[in-house]
Write an enzyme that holds these catalytic residues in place. Structure first.
Site, PDB file in Angstrom:
ATOM      1  N   ASP A  21       0.662  -1.396  -0.047  1.00 11.35           N
ATOM      2  CA  ASP A  21      -0.069  -0.046   0.056  1.00 11.35           C
ATOM      3  C   ASP A  21       0.758   1.375   0.062  1.00 11.35           C
ATOM      4  O   ASP A  21       2.077   1.294   0.311  1.00 11.35           O
ATOM      5  CB  ASP A  21      -0.938  -0.086   1.191  1.00 11.35           C
ATOM      6  CG  ASP A  21      -1.776  -1.052   1.081  1.00 11.35           C
ATOM      7  OD1 ASP A  21      -2.156  -1.458  -0.067  1.00 11.35           O
ATOM      8  OD2 ASP A  21      -2.497  -1.585   2.286  1.00 11.35           O
ATOM      9  N   TYR A  61       7.775  -9.993   6.556  1.00 12.71           N
ATOM     10  CA  TYR A  61       7.625  -8.432   6.662  1.00 12.71           C
ATOM     11  C   TYR A  61       7.948  -8.059   8.240  1.00 12.71           C
ATOM     12  O   TYR A  61       8.150  -9.020   9.074  1.00 12.71           O
ATOM     13  CB  TYR A  61       6.208  -8.206   6.838  1.00 12.71           C
ATOM     14  CG  TYR A  61       5.352  -8.036   5.567  1.00 12.71           C
ATOM     15  CD1 TYR A  61       5.314  -6.831   4.958  1.00 12.71           C
ATOM     16  CD2 TYR A  61       4.851  -9.104   4.928  1.00 12.71           C
ATOM     17  CE1 TYR A  61       4.666  -6.725   3.547  1.00 12.71           C
ATOM     18  CE2 TYR A  61       4.105  -9.126   3.643  1.00 12.71           C
ATOM     19  CZ  TYR A  61       4.209  -7.994   2.886  1.00 12.71           C
ATOM     20  OH  TYR A  61       3.540  -7.918   1.761  1.00 12.71           O
TER      21      TYR A  61
END
Length: 363
Positions: A91, A163
């Site tokens: 994003d 992540y």
């Protein structure tokens, strides 16, 4: 907000459930993206970028995106348009230490149009594309390139994704060097409590409570192989005089030792808490003008084959609330069992999230 002691532990789910449909869909999309032209070379390209400079990774009209910047650089390099396929969508505001994509390139002679030349070496592709990327904002670069078979898909061949999420804790205002690079939490964080909460969330679960609206995945069931939080040195890191002295004393070669200056210059603008001695007025005896006090810095690591939309940021939002004492481990169990995103804590901001690695079994 506490959970009832009678609430059950998160229910176990068969690992085969939820993956069959996804695997079939992945295979169909992979077949569609396979290049049938034997003269085309497919490259696997690893990239890093500063997410706050982009409106996400995927191509969007009238927006600067990661894929758009890459396609433009490749176009300038080879003289014809290309299509970039990313392994992981990020994003707006989310950074990447290593995101991976693939691109098909047919090398056509610029002097003799229509003449097909041998494919470029990966090192040539890396240097050339970076040349055009750096001519613009310089906030994205290619870090690795490899030739792969034409049926190798960056997204569907990925075995796992890792992540990282950065949090900095402390009452001091966030450093200019950390702006849009981490989530600033003014409160103190209880590391042990956060680590205990991770044990509840790791494993094979229905993660509906950590799935944002708009998620296109067929199933909310995922296997979270790792969820870990640890404290790390604050960044940017510069050694204090105490640390430099300790390092010098451990060196056997006396020629490498430096002489302690009569006046310590503030080259490290982030003071070490070990050099600080608290007094009643909140100041320190050794604190000097112009020296910023460091925050406590933490990194949450999440590793899985795939993630749901906003899953990592929702997980971090819950862990942060555990660290500040707003939630307990029992609350985390209750949220997981609720199977609705409305039960979760507010989502962590995008600025602290980094796609760290995409793992492959490369040919």
């Amino acid at each position: 907000m506490t959970g009832s002691p009678t609430e059950s532990r998160p229910s176990k789910i068969l690992k085969t459930q939820g993956h069959t449909d996804q695997d079939k869909e992945d295979k169909q999309l992979q077949d569609l993206s396979m290049s049938k032209n034997p003269r085309i070379q497919r490259y696997l390209v690893a990239i890093e970028y500063i997410g706050t400079r982009f409106s996400g990774s995927q191509q969007q009209p009238n927006c600067r995106t990661v894929v758009g910047a890459l396609e433009e650089a490749f176009h300038k390099f080879i003289g014809q348009p290309v299509s970039i396929f990313c392994s992981s969508r990020t994003d707006a505001g989310v950074h990447a230490l290593s995101n991976v994509c693939h691109v098909d390139v047919e090398r056509i002679s610029k002097r003799k149009p229509g003449e097909v030349l041998p494919p470029h070496e990966p090192s040539v592709v890396r240097r050339a594309v970076n040349h055009f990327l750096q001519k613009n904002e310089g906030d994205i670069s290619v870090i690795d390139v490899r030739c792969v078979p034409n049926d190798f898909h960056a997204r569907f061949k990925a075995q796992e994704r890792t992540y990282f999420y950065r949090l900095v804790s402390g009452s001091e205002p966030l450093s200019t060097f950390e702006k849009e690079r981490a989530w600033h939490v003014p409160e103190k964080l209880d590391l042990n409590a956060m680590q205990e909460a991770c044990k509840v969330l790791v494993g094979h679960h229905d993660f509906s409570s950590f799935r944002a609206a708009g998620c296109q995945a067929n199933s909310p069931i995922r296997t979270l192989d790792e969820l870990h939080v640890c404290e790390v040195p604050a960044t940017p890191y510069f050694p204090s005089i105490t640390e430099r002295e300790q390092n010098n004393s451990s060196l056997k070669d006396s020629h490498t030792c430096s002489v302690k200056p009569e006046v310590e210059l503030p080259i490290n603008s982030f003071s070490n808490t070990n050099d600080m001695v608290d007094t009643n007025n909140g100041k320190s005896n050794l604190e000097e003008f112009g020296i910023r006090r460091r925050h406590r810095s933490y990194v949450v690591t999440a590793r899985a084959r795939s993630f749901l939309y906003h899953q990592v940021r929702l997980l971090v939002g819950v862990l942060k609330c555990v660290g500040t004492g707003e939630l307990t481990t029992s609350d985390v169990e209750r949220i997981l069992n609720a199977k609705t995103v409305t039960a979760a804590s507010p989502m962590a901001p995008a600025c602290g999230l980094y796609l760290g690695r995409v793992k492959y079994d490369l040919p």
